[in-house]
Design a protein around this motif. Structure first.
Motif, PDB file in Angstrom:
ATOM      1  N   TYR A  75       0.832  -1.208   0.000  1.00 10.49           N
ATOM      2  CA  TYR A  75       0.000   0.000   0.000  1.00 10.49           C
ATOM      3  C   TYR A  75       0.862   1.252   0.000  1.00 10.49           C
ATOM      4  CZ  TYR A  75      -3.716  -3.244   1.204  1.00 10.49           C
ATOM      5  OH  TYR A  75      -4.603  -4.295   1.180  1.00 10.49           O
ATOM      6  N   CYS A  76       0.350   2.276  -0.701  1.00  6.20           N
ATOM      7  CA  CYS A  76       1.013   3.583  -0.684  1.00  6.20           C
ATOM      8  C   CYS A  76       0.925   4.168   0.718  1.00  6.20           C
ATOM      9  CB  CYS A  76       0.346   4.510  -1.693  1.00  6.20           C
ATOM     10  SG  CYS A  76       0.943   6.209  -1.579  1.00  6.20           S
ATOM     11  N   THR A  77       2.038   4.684   1.187  1.00  9.35           N
ATOM     12  CA  THR A  77       2.055   5.233   2.550  1.00  9.35           C
ATOM     13  C   THR A  77       1.347   6.585   2.632  1.00  9.35           C
ATOM     14  OG1 THR A  77       4.254   6.128   2.065  1.00  9.35           O
ATOM     15  CG2 THR A  77       4.168   4.055   3.301  1.00  9.35           C
ATOM     16  N   ILE A  78       1.011   7.163   1.456  1.00 13.81           N
ATOM     17  CA  ILE A  78       0.303   8.450   1.480  1.00 13.81           C
ATOM     18  C   ILE A  78      -1.186   8.268   1.159  1.00 13.81           C
ATOM     19  CG2 ILE A  78       0.091  10.724   0.370  1.00 13.81           C
ATOM     20  CD1 ILE A  78       3.139  10.738   0.137  1.00 13.81           C
ATOM     21  N   CYS A  79      -1.498   7.676  -0.003  1.00 12.90           N
ATOM     22  CA  CYS A  79      -2.913   7.600  -0.410  1.00 12.90           C
ATOM     23  C   CYS A  79      -3.526   6.226  -0.199  1.00 12.90           C
ATOM     24  CB  CYS A  79      -3.067   8.034  -1.868  1.00 12.90           C
ATOM     25  SG  CYS A  79      -2.499   6.781  -3.049  1.00 12.90           S
ATOM     26  N   ASN A  80      -2.710   5.251   0.261  1.00 13.21           N
ATOM     27  CA  ASN A  80      -3.220   3.917   0.586  1.00 13.21           C
ATOM     28  C   ASN A  80      -3.612   3.074  -0.628  1.00 13.21           C
ATOM     29  OD1 ASN A  80      -3.246   2.518   3.008  1.00 13.21           O
ATOM     30  ND2 ASN A  80      -5.484   2.509   3.109  1.00 13.21           N
ATOM     31  N   LYS A 122       7.386   3.449  -5.991  1.00 13.17           N
ATOM     32  CA  LYS A 122       6.574   4.630  -5.665  1.00 13.17           C
ATOM     33  C   LYS A 122       5.193   4.497  -6.288  1.00 13.17           C
ATOM     34  CE  LYS A 122      10.021   7.366  -3.978  1.00 13.17           C
ATOM     35  NZ  LYS A 122      11.110   7.681  -4.921  1.00 13.17           N
ATOM     36  N   CYS A 123       4.253   5.113  -5.634  1.00 15.17           N
ATOM     37  CA  CYS A 123       2.857   5.186  -6.086  1.00 15.17           C
ATOM     38  C   CYS A 123       2.726   6.257  -7.174  1.00 15.17           C
ATOM     39  CB  CYS A 123       1.988   5.532  -4.884  1.00 15.17           C
ATOM     40  SG  CYS A 123       0.257   5.808  -5.239  1.00 15.17           S
ATOM     41  N   ASP A 124       1.617   6.215  -7.920  1.00 15.67           N
ATOM     42  CA  ASP A 124       1.314   7.268  -8.901  1.00 15.67           C
ATOM     43  C   ASP A 124       1.367   8.647  -8.249  1.00 15.67           C
ATOM     44  OD1 ASP A 124       0.739   5.132 -10.498  1.00 15.67           O
ATOM     45  OD2 ASP A 124      -1.436   5.244 -10.143  1.00 15.67           O
ATOM     46  N   CYS A 125       0.971   8.717  -6.989  1.00 15.29           N
ATOM     47  CA  CYS A 125       0.903  10.003  -6.275  1.00 15.29           C
ATOM     48  C   CYS A 125       2.273  10.443  -5.786  1.00 15.29           C
ATOM     49  CB  CYS A 125      -0.082   9.907  -5.106  1.00 15.29           C
ATOM     50  SG  CYS A 125       0.612   9.149  -3.624  1.00 15.29           S
ATOM     51  N   GLY A 126       3.293   9.603  -5.971  1.00 15.38           N
ATOM     52  CA  GLY A 126       4.638   9.966  -5.521  1.00 15.38           C
ATOM     53  C   GLY A 126       5.000   9.382  -4.167  1.00 15.38           C
TER      54      GLY A 126
HETATM   55 ZN    ZN Z   1      -0.263   7.050  -3.375  1.00 15.08          ZN
END
Ligand code: ZN
Length: 240
Positions: free
Chosen positions: A127-132, A149-153
């Protein structure tokens, strides 16, 4: 009667079997045992594996964490072995009520088992640590960047329980429930030294505690049957 025949007879006469497995089950598929003294990390990594696979290390040394993680925990080319497939058949027969595992490699699910309680999580969930946002295991192990990294960075974190982190409450309580309702508990491929294995076993109230492990464990004297042998050899001798 030899020990494998005794085990066979216990399985034949059991109605609610729970299997509790450790690293040895995965090592039998060719996975590296990063905890063993001759593990690869001794040659290559300047930190012990318990340090690298800890929460603070992930936060502070994310790149070093992922270098180790991607090399040691990648299951590409690793297949379930006879232990996994035997348990799948045992579940299908209605005798096995749960598999509780300390392994994070998804091999029980890959073998077709349904009720798998993964105490330490699963490398296929991330899971992304920012947007999950969710990411599968392939995304992590195939990512060109060392730190995925996630799409959101945001940095992606595996849904595995690192040292210093809490076990998932629901998984733990379901494991306790399964063990306490079982008539037979088969513990295999674990020295029972790693938390929370030893604690969980104390919830067992059934008749047959069986330990199958290459080396002796601290619970051997509590068990009804101890088989110090190769897991694949033991399970390939059993019939459903
Ligand atoms: Zn994310």
């Amino acid at each position: 009667m030899d020990k494998i025949s005794q085990l066979q007879e216990i399985i034949n006469n059991s109605k609610k079997i729970v299997f509790f497995g450790g690293a040895g089950v995965s090592v039998a598929s060719g996975l590296k045992d990063f905890r063993s003294k001759d593990g690869l990390y001794n040659m290559k990594y300047p930190y012990p594996p318990e340090e690298i696979l800890s929460h603070h290390f992930f936060i502070n040394n994310t790149e070093e964490f992922y270098k180790f993680y991607k090399q040691m925990l990648n299951t590409k080319g690793i297949e379930p072995n006879i232990v996994h497939t035997f348990l799948t058949k045992l579940e299908e027969s209605g005798k096995l009520t749960a598999i509780i595992t300390q392994n994070i490699d998804n091999l029980h699910t890959l073998a077709g088992s349904k009720k798998v309680l993964e105490l330490h999580g699963n490398i296929n969930r991330n899971y992304c640590t920012i947007c999950n946002k969710f990411y599968g295991g392939d995304y992590i192990f195939n990512s060109k960047e060392i730190v995925p990294k996630c799409d959101c960075g945001g940095i992606i974190k595996p849904d595995v329980v690192l040292y210093e982190e809490e076990l998932d409450y629901d998984t733990l309580s379901e494991s306790i429930r399964s063990i306490s309702e079982a008539d037979t508990l088969i513990v295999a491929g674990t020295s029972l030294n790693v938390y929370p294995a030893a604690g969980l076993i104390t919830y067992f109230r059934g008749n047959n505690l069986i330990i199958i492990n290459k080396d002796i464990t601290s619970f051997d004297r509590n068990a009804n049957l101890v088989i110090n042998d190769d897991l694949k050899r033991v399970f390939s001798s059993l019939k459903i």
